[in-house]
Each structure stands twice: as structure tokens, then as C-alpha cells.
Design a protein around this motif. Structure first.
Motif: not given
Length: 89
Positions: A60-89
Motif C-alpha cells: 500500500n501507499k503510505i503517507d509516511y517515510p517507509v524507512l522508519p516503519i521498516a526499521k521498527a517492524l524489523k525490530l518488533k519481528i526480531d523481538k517476537m522471534a526471540q520471544d518465540g511468539s511467531l508460529p512454528q507450524v
């Protein structure tokens, strides 16, 4: 800008055991509004145990700079992977 949550996470089938593909919906607070965008990402773990998170381009087109959103999403996903809250199946 703040990542509120990453929900509706679905793991896609993959044939390489150390690469996991996911699709999800991210809720992001941008200025005064909350937007939901579909995302897809890959979490790869190398032989030393270091995780790499890659995001696919936003559909989607986002009316906000994409780089800060991408960086924050990567950090959040990494934290979720570290906590084990991502589905494994």
C-alpha cells in the motif's frame, strides 16, 4: 510513529528449515491515525544463531517515510522471534 501490533500471523510453507516465511497485518500509529497494512517477511537464522529479518516491499501507499516503519517492524519481528511468539507450524 509507533508499531501497535503485528497480528494475523500465518506461516507459509517452506522447504529450507532455517528460513521461515510469514504473512501478517501490522497496525501502525502514524501521527494521529492508525493504519493497518499487510506485510510479508522472512526470518532466517544462520549457523551461528544470528537472525536476519527481511521485509518484502509494502503493497500500500503510505503517507509516511517507509524507512522508519521498516526499521521498527524489523525490530518488533526480531523481538517476537526471540520471544518465540511467531508460529512454528
Amino acid at each position: 510513529m509507533k508499531i501497535l501490533e503485528i497480528g494475523s500471523i500465518q506461516k507459509e510453507d517452506g522447504y529450507i528449515y532455517y528460513i521461515h516465511h510469514y504473512k501478517a497485518v501490522a497496525k501502525i500509529e502514524v501521527l494521529t491515525s492508525v493504519i493497518s497494512i499487510p506485510i510479508s517477511f522472512t526470518v532466517e537464522t544462520n549457523p551461528l544463531g544470528i537472525r536476519t529479518v527481511d521485509l518484502d516491499p509494502f503493497p500500500n501507499k503510505i503517507d509516511y517515510p517507509v524507512l522508519p516503519i521498516a526499521k521498527a517492524l524489523k525490530l518488533k519481528i526480531d523481538k517476537m522471534a526471540q520471544d518465540g511468539s511467531l508460529p512454528q507450524v
